[in-house]
Design a protein around this motif. Structure first.
Motif, mmCIF file in Angstrom:
data_model
loop_
_atom_site.group_PDB
_atom_site.id
_atom_site.type_symbol
_atom_site.label_atom_id
_atom_site.label_comp_id
_atom_site.label_asym_id
_atom_site.label_seq_id
_atom_site.Cartn_x
_atom_site.Cartn_y
_atom_site.Cartn_z
ATOM 1 N N UNK A 1 8.880 3.726 5.494
ATOM 2 C CA UNK A 1 8.619 2.348 5.068
ATOM 3 C C UNK A 1 8.208 1.538 6.290
ATOM 4 N N UNK A 2 7.014 0.960 6.226
ATOM 5 C CA UNK A 2 6.490 0.189 7.351
ATOM 6 C C UNK A 2 6.053 -1.197 6.919
ATOM 7 N N UNK A 3 6.226 -2.157 7.824
ATOM 8 C CA UNK A 3 5.629 -3.480 7.679
ATOM 9 C C UNK A 3 4.738 -3.661 8.896
ATOM 10 N N UNK A 4 3.443 -3.707 8.671
ATOM 11 C CA UNK A 4 2.481 -3.925 9.754
ATOM 12 C C UNK A 4 2.433 -5.432 10.007
ATOM 13 N N UNK B 1 15.889 1.119 6.493
ATOM 14 C CA UNK B 1 14.868 2.136 6.731
ATOM 15 C C UNK B 1 13.458 1.612 6.896
ATOM 16 N N UNK B 2 13.298 0.306 7.085
ATOM 17 C CA UNK B 2 11.974 -0.309 7.234
ATOM 18 C C UNK B 2 11.707 -0.576 8.708
ATOM 19 N N UNK B 3 10.528 -0.189 9.161
ATOM 20 C CA UNK B 3 10.121 -0.407 10.545
ATOM 21 C C UNK B 3 8.985 -1.415 10.599
ATOM 22 N N UNK B 4 9.151 -2.465 11.389
ATOM 23 C CA UNK B 4 8.053 -3.388 11.693
ATOM 24 C C UNK B 4 7.227 -2.714 12.776
ATOM 25 N N UNK B 5 5.912 -2.695 12.591
ATOM 26 C CA UNK B 5 5.065 -1.901 13.476
ATOM 27 C C UNK B 5 3.704 -2.578 13.660
ATOM 28 N N UNK B 6 3.190 -2.615 14.899
ATOM 29 C CA UNK B 6 1.834 -3.117 15.115
ATOM 30 C C UNK B 6 0.810 -2.119 14.537
ATOM 31 N N UNK B 7 -0.335 -2.601 14.151
ATOM 32 C CA UNK B 7 -1.364 -1.745 13.557
ATOM 33 C C UNK B 7 -1.740 -0.561 14.443
ATOM 34 N N UNK C 1 0.856 -1.157 0.000
ATOM 35 C CA UNK C 1 0.000 0.000 0.000
ATOM 36 C C UNK C 1 0.907 1.227 0.000
ATOM 37 N N UNK C 2 0.487 2.252 -0.714
ATOM 38 C CA UNK C 2 1.208 3.517 -0.731
ATOM 39 C C UNK C 2 0.255 4.610 -0.281
ATOM 40 N N UNK C 3 0.690 5.391 0.692
ATOM 41 C CA UNK C 3 -0.073 6.557 1.132
ATOM 42 C C UNK C 3 0.698 7.796 0.719
ATOM 43 N N UNK C 4 0.019 8.716 0.050
ATOM 44 C CA UNK C 4 0.646 9.977 -0.321
ATOM 45 C C UNK C 4 -0.115 11.102 0.361
ATOM 46 N N UNK C 5 0.614 11.912 1.102
ATOM 47 C CA UNK C 5 0.028 12.980 1.889
ATOM 48 C C UNK C 5 0.158 14.311 1.162
ATOM 49 N N UNK C 6 -0.663 15.299 1.550
ATOM 50 C CA UNK C 6 -0.489 16.634 0.987
ATOM 51 C C UNK C 6 0.968 17.080 1.196
ATOM 52 N N UNK D 1 1.611 -5.327 4.658
ATOM 53 C CA UNK D 1 0.904 -5.944 5.783
ATOM 54 C C UNK D 1 1.199 -7.434 5.787
ATOM 55 N N UNK D 2 1.633 -7.922 6.943
ATOM 56 C CA UNK D 2 1.975 -9.337 7.110
ATOM 57 C C UNK D 2 1.153 -9.930 8.247
ATOM 58 N N UNK D 3 0.782 -11.158 8.099
ATOM 59 C CA UNK D 3 0.030 -11.862 9.135
ATOM 60 C C UNK D 3 0.957 -12.427 10.213
ATOM 61 N N UNK D 4 2.171 -12.699 9.847
ATOM 62 C CA UNK D 4 3.154 -13.332 10.721
ATOM 63 C C UNK D 4 3.561 -12.443 11.898
ATOM 64 N N UNK D 5 3.976 -13.080 12.981
ATOM 65 C CA UNK D 5 4.499 -12.328 14.116
ATOM 66 C C UNK D 5 6.000 -12.084 13.971
#
Length: 70
Positions: free
Chosen positions: A39-42, A54-60, A1-6, A15-19
């Motif tokens: 850059x995030x991996x939920x 530069x990638x952060x694993x992050x809870x939702x 998913x890509x989010x582009x902000x103003x 998004x990953x299901x794995x822990x």
């Protein structure tokens, strides 16, 4: 998913299901293509940590907090 902000800031989110999330080369390539600022991996865990490059694993819930602060 890509989010582009103003203002043009872009976040790449996978998004990953794995822990214990692992990321594919495709995610890195996509991030580089769009020049993602963040850059995030939920994932299903409860801690936030760096996966590298530069990638952060992050809870939702933490990602939702980041979005509220944007």
């Amino acid at each position: 998913m890509v989010l582009e902000f103003p203002g043009g800031t872009k976040w790449a989110i996978e998004i990953k299901r794995s822990s214990s999330p692992l990321i594919s080369k495709g995610f890195y390539a996509g991030c580089n293509d769009i020049k993602a600022d963040k850059r995030f991996v939920v994932y299903s865990g409860k801690d936030r940590f760096s996966i590298g490059e530069g990638v952060t694993a992050i809870p939702l819930p933490d990602l939702m907090q980041e979005l509220m602060e944007q």
